[in-house]
Design a protein around this motif. Structure first.
Motif, PDB file in Angstrom:
ATOM      1  N   VAL A 160       0.818  -1.210   0.000  1.00  0.00           N
ATOM      2  CA  VAL A 160       0.000   0.000   0.000  1.00  0.00           C
ATOM      3  C   VAL A 160       0.850   1.257   0.000  1.00  0.00           C
ATOM      4  O   VAL A 160       0.523   2.239  -0.684  1.00  0.00           O
ATOM      5  N   LYS A 202      -1.594  -5.045   9.423  1.00  0.00           N
ATOM      6  CA  LYS A 202      -1.864  -4.154   8.298  1.00  0.00           C
ATOM      7  C   LYS A 202      -1.431  -2.757   8.734  1.00  0.00           C
ATOM      8  O   LYS A 202      -2.182  -2.045   9.407  1.00  0.00           O
ATOM      9  N   GLY A 246      -2.083  -4.935   1.687  1.00  0.00           N
ATOM     10  CA  GLY A 246      -1.855  -4.035   2.805  1.00  0.00           C
ATOM     11  C   GLY A 246      -1.274  -4.748   4.008  1.00  0.00           C
ATOM     12  O   GLY A 246      -0.682  -4.111   4.892  1.00  0.00           O
TER      13      GLY A 246
END
Length: 280
Positions: A160, A202, A246
């Motif tokens: 990400v 994450k 992510g």
């Protein structure tokens, strides 16, 4: 003071994983795309004959190059990692014939998944297309053979950060607000190691900043990840894996003898409720 300390503690995120054998379904792909499950491992998702032909086409490909961006490995295709949009899309156009040469006349799994997902999303009123700009458009995949020699063939990272930091000239930056899906097709695997390890974490912007990986998501220190549970996808040639990029993930050390590890990789995700972008 205790509240401040808790707010700065990196969070454990639950891993919702599915593993099974046989062909992949568009419903499962959409479940990852919408964040309903974290990852999906399809064992024997495509034929060993196709995998072997793609592998042979990779190692004799005139577009085969060494990565020079701090991530050790060989590749065919283009990567948006640490590149402005103009450079990435121009390189994508330059690499298109080399990417096509990976497949020759094969009925390959990458185009099969792309086309099937495009049809299914169209029924739902959602467009799926390759990311693009005035300089060109993305390829459907890139081929990668990681060659790190430490504890990991590819060090732990998230996908990400590089999307968030891609820049205003990229339309794909909007995907960072949703799920950035990494989709991998394994054409060749070593006898030992080379598995995908995914951690139950994450990272937030704050987490990335604390690790000095705010713009790249690469690499996370092993000591930082000790606090999080993890899962290894035990891979063989012909397998397909897709997951929420992510989450921190990496590739375990691989044996130095025998077959090389080779995968075909791409990313996709919602840029708008009615648009899914696909890129490399």
């Amino acid at each position: 003071m205790k509240t401040d300390q808790k707010s700065q503690t990196p969070a454990i995120s639950p891993l919702k994983l599915t593993e099974r054998t046989d062909s992949i379904s568009t419903a499962e792909i959409i479940s990852v795309l919408k964040g309903d499950i974290t990852g999906l491992h399809i064992k024997r998702g495509f034929s060993s004959e196709v995998a072997e032909e793609i592998t042979a086409n990779f190692f004799r490909n005139p577009g085969l190059k060494e990565r020079k961006d701090g991530v050790p490995g060989q590749y065919v295709g283009a990567s948006h990692y640490r590149k402005d949009a103009g450079t990435y899309f121009a390189q994508s156009e330059d690499a298109r014939s080399f990417v096509d040469a990976l497949f020759g006349g094969l009925v390959d799994p990458v185009h099969g998944v792309f086309d099937a997902l495009k049809r299914e999303l169209h029924i739902q009123g959602i467009e799926l297309r390759l990311a693009r700009s005035a300089d060109g458009q993305a390829n459907v995949c890139r081929a990668l053979s990681w060659s790190g020699t430490g504890p990991y063939a590819l060090e732990p990272h998230d996908d990400v950060a590089q999307v968030v930091s891609a820049g205003s000239n990229y339309e794909l930056t909007a995907v960072a607000e949703h799920t950035v899906v990494a989709l991998n097709f394994y054409a060749s695997m070593p006898d030992e190691g080379g598995n995908v390890r995914i951690w139950g974490h994450k990272p937030t912007v704050t987490d990335r900043r604390s690790q000095g990986v705010e713009t790249t998501g690469y690499p996370y220190a092993a000591a930082y990840l000790d606090a999080f549970p993890c899962h290894d996808f035990q891979l063989k040639a012909g397998d397909i894996v897709l997951f929420d990029g992510g989450f921190v993930h990496g590739v375990t050390r691989q044996s130095g003898n025998g077959k090389r590890r080779l995968l075909l990789n791409c990313f996709f995700g919602f840029a708008r409720p009615d648009l899914v972008l696909w890129w490399t």
